[in-house]
Every structure is written in structure tokens, then in C-alpha cells.
Design a protein around this motif. Structure first.
Motif, PDB file in Angstrom:
ATOM      1  N   LEU A   1      -8.296   7.932  -0.016  1.00 13.71           N
ATOM      2  CA  LEU A   1      -6.937   8.043  -0.540  1.00 13.71           C
ATOM      3  C   LEU A   1      -6.877   7.904  -2.051  1.00 13.71           C
ATOM      4  O   LEU A   1      -6.061   8.562  -2.712  1.00 13.71           O
ATOM      5  CB  LEU A   1      -6.040   6.988   0.117  1.00 13.71           C
ATOM      6  CG  LEU A   1      -5.720   7.239   1.602  1.00 13.71           C
ATOM      7  CD1 LEU A   1      -5.014   6.048   2.210  1.00 13.71           C
ATOM      8  CD2 LEU A   1      -4.890   8.507   1.764  1.00 13.71           C
TER       9      LEU A   1
ATOM     10  N   GLY B   1      -4.991   3.014   0.448  1.00 13.57           N
ATOM     11  CA  GLY B   1      -5.303   2.634   1.811  1.00 13.57           C
ATOM     12  C   GLY B   1      -5.362   1.120   1.939  1.00 13.57           C
ATOM     13  O   GLY B   1      -5.704   0.421   0.975  1.00 13.57           O
TER      14      GLY B   1
ATOM     15  N   GLU C   1     -12.063   0.163   6.294  1.00 11.79           N
ATOM     16  CA  GLU C   1     -11.001   0.061   5.288  1.00 11.79           C
ATOM     17  C   GLU C   1     -11.470   0.615   3.943  1.00 11.79           C
ATOM     18  O   GLU C   1     -10.727   1.337   3.259  1.00 11.79           O
ATOM     19  CB  GLU C   1     -10.563  -1.393   5.132  1.00 11.79           C
ATOM     20  CG  GLU C   1      -9.810  -1.940   6.331  1.00 11.79           C
ATOM     21  CD  GLU C   1      -9.310  -3.359   6.114  1.00 11.79           C
ATOM     22  OE1 GLU C   1      -8.450  -3.798   6.900  1.00 11.79           O
ATOM     23  OE2 GLU C   1      -9.770  -4.023   5.160  1.00 11.79           O
TER      24      GLU C   1
ATOM     25  N   HIS D   1     -11.541   4.505   3.962  1.00 12.93           N
ATOM     26  CA  HIS D   1     -10.201   5.097   3.873  1.00 12.93           C
ATOM     27  C   HIS D   1      -9.594   4.880   2.488  1.00 12.93           C
ATOM     28  O   HIS D   1      -8.904   5.757   1.952  1.00 12.93           O
ATOM     29  CB  HIS D   1      -9.292   4.507   4.946  1.00 12.93           C
ATOM     30  CG  HIS D   1      -9.518   5.096   6.308  1.00 12.93           C
ATOM     31  ND1 HIS D   1      -9.039   6.339   6.653  1.00 12.93           N
ATOM     32  CD2 HIS D   1     -10.166   4.628   7.393  1.00 12.93           C
ATOM     33  CE1 HIS D   1      -9.381   6.606   7.909  1.00 12.93           C
ATOM     34  NE2 HIS D   1     -10.073   5.586   8.379  1.00 12.93           N
TER      35      HIS D   1
ATOM     36  N   TYR E   1       0.829  -1.212   0.000  1.00 15.57           N
ATOM     37  CA  TYR E   1       0.000   0.000   0.000  1.00 15.57           C
ATOM     38  C   TYR E   1       0.863   1.261   0.000  1.00 15.57           C
ATOM     39  O   TYR E   1       0.505   2.248  -0.649  1.00 15.57           O
ATOM     40  CB  TYR E   1      -0.951  -0.007   1.194  1.00 15.57           C
ATOM     41  CG  TYR E   1      -1.937  -1.142   1.114  1.00 15.57           C
ATOM     42  CD1 TYR E   1      -2.986  -1.112   0.202  1.00 15.57           C
ATOM     43  CD2 TYR E   1      -1.803  -2.271   1.908  1.00 15.57           C
ATOM     44  CE1 TYR E   1      -3.877  -2.152   0.087  1.00 15.57           C
ATOM     45  CE2 TYR E   1      -2.685  -3.332   1.808  1.00 15.57           C
ATOM     46  CZ  TYR E   1      -3.718  -3.273   0.900  1.00 15.57           C
ATOM     47  OH  TYR E   1      -4.589  -4.328   0.774  1.00 15.57           O
TER      48      TYR E   1
END
Length: 260
Positions: free
Chosen positions: A235, A140, A228, A231, A134
Motif C-alpha cells: 500500500l 496498511g 502485515e 501489505h 490507517y
């Protein structure tokens, strides 16, 4: 060509990822096929245990970076679909009434780790390597790298693998609690199938109760996976994500090309 093959024989459902030309890189179509197969397994009274495996040189190299590059015009919408389907597949594996035995070889990178962590038993070949990537791609973490890995391996170990992009070798994966056992490559499927056959001989209700209790709060897991996804979407909407995809594909010259 089917991206996931399902065969049921002798009480065992064999689920095989079949996007071998792309090292089973994750795309929505593969995850939709996997979810469909898992639904069939759940409803099949012949299936008393499951073996999850993959064709080709790797179990799965995570999200298909070439597909991310092609979807750059609306990367957030594509990513929402992809990570949402991955989360559904992880939860479907956890929710299966049958125990799941994963037979894992080669690379397991990015979100594909979630398909491994969601299994009840995990057998690895000696050359397996687990890697997050990542920080390489400016994405993310998804696939349970924060929702499942710390629970199994501990916070510090998960942090070193995730933030420092540390490669987890097969023996370390067993020591950390991410896998059950390392077995010779030529014995991988036989070992996984033998474990599934043994499980299939036990009372299904007992196995279901054990699985429910071991996995614990399913709602908490779903919420962590959704965190998850959120996020990831935050990103992936930033310029660094597009730059990260391009840089990743420049740096990894052996990344596979579409062969479908």
C-alpha cells in the motif's frame, strides 16, 4: 540523547521511551535502541520483571508521519525497515523470559499499539486513547492490529477500530481485553512497578512457562506480523500513501515537530 533508557533496580528492569519531543513517534533509531535494551534485559540475571513506560505527553503516536514525508523518495524501503524493526520489537517483548508490565498514558496510535499488546500486563490512565489511523493515512495496518488485536478483543471489535477508525477509550480497552486495568494518572508508574515487584518474587521458571503457554504459537504470530509488513509495503508504494501522509499532516495541525 538516548531514545530508550534502561535502568535495573530491585529486580526490575525499567524501559522508558525517551523521544518525548515527538511524542515517542516510532522511527528506526528508536526501535533499534529498544531492541538493544531488550537484549540487555534478556541477558541480565538481575532483571526478573520489566516495566515499559514512556516520557512526554503520550506513550507513542505510531510511525513518525513527518519522517514518512521526508522519506517519500524511497518510502517503500524506509517502511520495510521501520515495520520490520517494529515486528522484531513486538516478538522480542513476547519472547522475553521476564514478564512485561506496560504503563501507558496519552495517545497510542498506529503501530505503537504493538508495543502495548506485546506486554503481559497493561495499565492505562483514564485519558488513554487507542486509535488506528490507517484509513486516514492510506497505510496498511501494522503493529499487531490484525495479528494480535482480534485475538484479544475479538474480530468484530478489532474491525470497528481498524476499518472505521474508532477511538478505543481506556475503559473500553479493559473491557475488550486489550488492557489489564485503568488507574489514576498519578499512580500509573507505582501500580506498574508494584505488579512487577510482585512478579519478581515468584519462581522465574513458572512465570516463563506461563508466558510461553499463554502466548502460544510464536511462529504463527511472526507469520501474521510478516503478513502485515507485506501489505504495508504494497500500500505504501501507491500514490494514495504519499497523498495520505500529506493530508494527515495538514489535518492534524498539532502534530509535533522534530526537536532532536
Amino acid at each position: 540523547m538516548s531514545l530508550v533508557r534502561l535502568e535495573v533496580a530491585g529486580g526490575i528492569a525499567h524501559l522508558t521511551l525517551c523521544r518525548a519531543g515527538m511524542h515517542n513517534a516510532l522511527v528506526p533509531e528508536l526501535l533499534e535502541a529498544l531492541l538493544g535494551a531488550l537484549g540487555e534485559v534478556r541477558d541480565d540475571p538481575r532483571a526478573r520483571a520489566v516495566v515499559l513506560a514512556a516520557e512526554g505527553p503520550a506513550f507513542s503516536i505510531g510511525g513518525d508521519m513527518r519522517r514518512f514525508q521526508r522519506e517519500r523518495g524511497d518510502l517503500q524501503a524506509y517502511s520495510s525497515r521501520l515495520v520490520g524493526l517494529l515486528n522484531e520489537a513486538i516478538l522480542a517483548l513476547v519472547d522475553l523470559p521476564q514478564p512485561v508490565v506496560a504503563a501507558v498514558h496519552g495517545l497510542v496510535t498506529g503501530g505503537s499499539l504493538g508495543l502495548v499488546l506485546a506486554a503481559d500486563f497493561v495499565y492505562l490512565t483514564p485519558r488513554v486513547a487507542l486509535k488506528a489511523h490507517y484509513t486516514t493515512a492510506a497505510f496498511g495496518p501494522d503493529g499487531g492490529w490484525t495479528a494480535l488485536a482480534p485475538r484479544l478483543a475479538g474480530l468484530r471489535r478489532a474491525a470497528s477500530a481498524l476499518m472505521l477508525n474508532r477511538t478505543i477509550r481506556a475503559d473500553d480497552a479493559v473491557e475488550w481485553g486489550l488492557a489489564t486495568e485503568v488507574v489514576p494518572a498519578d499512580a500509573l508508574l507505582d501500580t506498574a512497578t508494584a505488579t512487577a515487584q510482585r512478579l519478581a518474587s515468584f519462581p522465574a521458571g513458572t512465570l516463563r512457562a506461563a508466558k510461553d503457554l499463554l502466548w502460544g504459537d510464536r511462529a504463527a504470530l511472526a507469520a501474521a506480523l510478516e503478513g502485515e509488513r507485506r501489505h504495508f509495503l504494497d500500500l505504501v508504494a501507491r500514490p494514495e500513501a504519499i497523498e495520505g501522509v500529506d493530508a494527515f499532516l495538514r489535518d492534524f495541525h498539532d502534530y509535533p515537530h522534530d526537536q532532536e
